[in-house]
Motif scaffolding. Structure first.
Motif, short mmCIF file in Angstrom:
data_model
loop_
_atom_site.label_atom_id
_atom_site.label_comp_id
_atom_site.label_asym_id
_atom_site.label_seq_id
_atom_site.Cartn_x
_atom_site.Cartn_y
_atom_site.Cartn_z
N TYR A 332 0.82 -1.19 0.00
CA TYR A 332 0.00 0.00 0.00
C TYR A 332 0.87 1.26 0.00
O TYR A 332 2.01 1.25 0.46
CB TYR A 332 -0.94 0.02 1.20
CG TYR A 332 -2.12 -0.91 1.06
CD1 TYR A 332 -3.12 -0.63 0.13
CD2 TYR A 332 -2.23 -2.05 1.83
CE1 TYR A 332 -4.22 -1.47 0.00
CE2 TYR A 332 -3.32 -2.89 1.71
CZ TYR A 332 -4.32 -2.60 0.79
OH TYR A 332 -5.39 -3.43 0.65
N ASN A 336 1.88 2.33 5.99
CA ASN A 336 2.91 1.31 6.02
C ASN A 336 2.29 -0.04 6.37
O ASN A 336 2.53 -0.61 7.45
CB ASN A 336 3.99 1.69 7.02
CG ASN A 336 5.20 0.79 6.94
OD1 ASN A 336 5.36 0.02 5.99
ND2 ASN A 336 6.05 0.86 7.95
N ILE A 337 1.50 -0.55 5.44
CA ILE A 337 0.76 -1.80 5.63
C ILE A 337 0.98 -2.65 4.37
O ILE A 337 0.81 -2.17 3.25
CB ILE A 337 -0.74 -1.54 5.82
CG1 ILE A 337 -0.99 -0.68 7.06
CG2 ILE A 337 -1.51 -2.86 5.94
CD1 ILE A 337 -2.43 -0.22 7.20
N THR A 338 1.31 -3.91 4.57
CA THR A 338 1.47 -4.80 3.43
C THR A 338 0.13 -5.45 3.07
O THR A 338 -0.76 -5.57 3.91
CB THR A 338 2.49 -5.91 3.73
OG1 THR A 338 2.06 -6.65 4.87
CG2 THR A 338 3.87 -5.32 3.99
N THR A 339 0.01 -5.86 1.83
CA THR A 339 -1.20 -6.54 1.37
C THR A 339 -1.02 -8.05 1.57
O THR A 339 0.10 -8.54 1.78
CB THR A 339 -1.46 -6.28 -0.12
OG1 THR A 339 -0.48 -7.02 -0.89
CG2 THR A 339 -1.35 -4.80 -0.45
N TYR A 342 1.72 -9.51 -0.63
CA TYR A 342 3.00 -8.82 -0.49
C TYR A 342 4.16 -9.61 -1.06
O TYR A 342 5.00 -9.07 -1.81
CB TYR A 342 3.26 -8.51 0.99
CG TYR A 342 4.70 -8.26 1.33
CD1 TYR A 342 5.32 -7.06 1.00
CD2 TYR A 342 5.46 -9.24 1.98
CE1 TYR A 342 6.65 -6.82 1.31
CE2 TYR A 342 6.79 -9.02 2.28
CZ TYR A 342 7.37 -7.81 1.96
OH TYR A 342 8.69 -7.59 2.25
N GLU A 375 4.03 8.03 2.70
CA GLU A 375 2.61 7.71 2.76
C GLU A 375 1.82 8.72 1.93
O GLU A 375 1.91 9.92 2.16
CB GLU A 375 2.13 7.69 4.20
CG GLU A 375 2.74 6.58 5.03
CD GLU A 375 2.22 6.53 6.45
OE1 GLU A 375 1.41 7.42 6.82
OE2 GLU A 375 2.60 5.61 7.20
#
Length: 434
Positions: A332, A336-339, A342, A375
């Motif tokens: 994303y 700071n977030i992974t899918t 990832y 971000e």
């Protein structure tokens, strides 16, 4: 309409090609005649934040002043490029010195780089009728009319493989098209969607992709790319802004829409998607270069592009093309977030990065958008991943790393295209094995 200074003054400029000084004087006269904004006296500074406090200060400075960051403050140790207005130079110098943030002049004459791009354009210009995409000059940048001419030519030259469909009308009334490259055969072939020029000053995006699709259609080495996948290509998203960069302001970034309650023009189209809209890395100030718009998908080109993408039903890969910084970014971006995908995204990104390096040794960075860059929300690739279900969604930031920034010399168009083509070849190969 072809940019005014070229149509009115090309003959005078050609006559003036006696000495370099006279030639540049002619180009300047051409710009003045067309009311082209001058960047005389502008510089690009490179600041070097050493701590998170420095980074946060630069971020806040960007939101509270009309600073044009060419590369955003992200993490300590990562350079920040800033376009400096001559009237604000003294104040900003004092501010950075007070905060003890190191900086130096990185580009000392922005206007000279702009004039150099135009000089190359005039030198290369010829009146030969475009009968084939092989007649097109891929060594220079091309304005809106010329890109449209290329689009019409490729559809006429390859009617069995290439079609053009109008999918939107811009705020100023120009049609926006998608080109469909369909090789026939297997109906289950991967579908790859590529866009460019959402930020209109990033000329290298469209220029490099015109070269790439020319290679796909005419070079036997890349015949397999059309045979193995179906490609959708939007050469120009922010068309109104692109015209603006040729006629009035070379470094214009936003769209050209105007709100009823603001004296400022335009929206950052890559903050306008209906995906975590206005959450991070954007502004509610209509005068900011990062203005996310009054509502999600307020911009006609974004609203209709989103509808078109959803109408396709199946897209296996999406690449939104930008410049500059040499990044391969996957979702994303808003945080700071992974899918859940990832590992696949990172693996394919690494392979594209390695393919680019193998061409000329150019180093790209692959990683999570919010971590590698910063971000920022309301972006294409977050939307295509979440709303359109495209697992392999990327933002590609092309050359360079700041030596020329958005004013990349035209002699780098083909090398940039060759690198991006290598990445796309790997991308296609990966999709065919999934």
């Amino acid at each position: 309409m072809r940019y005014e200074w070229e149509s009115m003054n090309r003959s005078r400029c050609r006559m003036a090609m006696v000495t370099t000084g006279i030639f540049y004087a002619c180009i300047i006269a051409c710009f003045v005649a067309a009311d082209q904004r001058s960047y005389d006296g502008y510089e690009v500074w490179r600041a070097e934040p050493r701590t998170m406090k420095d980074v946060e200060f630069l971020k806040d400075l960007g939101f509270t002043t009309e600073i044009d960051y060419w590369s955003e403050p992200t993490t300590p140790g990562k350079p920040v490029d800033i376009l400096i207005h001559p009237d604000k130079e003294r104040t900003l110098r004092s501010t950075l010195e007070t905060e003890r943030i190191p900086f130096h002049t990185y580009i000392d004459n922005v206007q000279q780089l702009i004039l150099e791009q135009m000089r190359r354009k005039i030198e290369a210009k010829n009146s030969r009728e475009l009968r084939s995409i092989l007649d097109f000059d891929y060594r220079v940048y091309h304005d809106y009319d010329e890109v449209m001419e290329w689009m019409n030519t490729i559809t006429m030259e390859f009617p069995n493989n290439v079609t053009m469909e109008q999918i939107a009308v811009t705020y100023e009334g120009r049609p926006m098209y998608v080109l469909k490259f369909l090789g026939g055969g297997d109906v289950d072939k991967p579908v790859i969607f590529i866009d460019s020029l959402i930020h209109c000053r990033e000329w290298i995006t469209t220029a490099s992709l015109l070269y790439i699709f020319k290679e796909m259609m005419t070079n036997p080495l890349y015949k397999h790319m059309l045979e193995d996948a179906n490609w959708y290509f939007v050469p120009m998203i922010n068309i109104d802004g692109y015209v603006e960069t040729w006629t009035n302001d070379r470094l214009w970034r936003k769209t050209k829409s105007t709100g009823s309650s603001s004296l400022c023009t335009g929206v950052d189209a890559n903050r306008n998607w209906d995906s975590y809209w206005s959450v991070s890395g954007s502004s509610n100030d209509p005068c900011s270069n990062l203005y996310h718009g009054p509502t999600p998908e307020s911009e006609p080109v974004i609203r209709h592009l989103a509808r078109y993408v959803l109408s396709l039903g199946k897209i296996d890969g999406y690449l939104s093309t930008h410049s500059y910084s040499q990044y391969i970014l996957y979702p994303y971006n808003y945080a700071n977030i992974t899918t859940p995908d990832y590992e696949l995204q990172d693996s394919v990104g690494e392979k594209m990065k390695n393919a680019i390096y193998a061409v000329y040794g150019t180093e790209y960075t692959n990683g999570l958008g919010a971590t590698v860059l910063y971000e920022f929300s309301g972006t294409t690739s977050d939307w295509t991943y979440d709303k359109a279900g495209v697992k392999l969604s990327y933002t590609i930031e092309l050359r360079d790393t700041g030596e020329y920034g958005f004013l990349l010399p035209p002699e780098q168009i083909i090398p940039t295209g060759e690198e991006y083509l290598a990445a796309l070849e790997v991308f296609k190969n990966e999709l065919t094995t999934l």
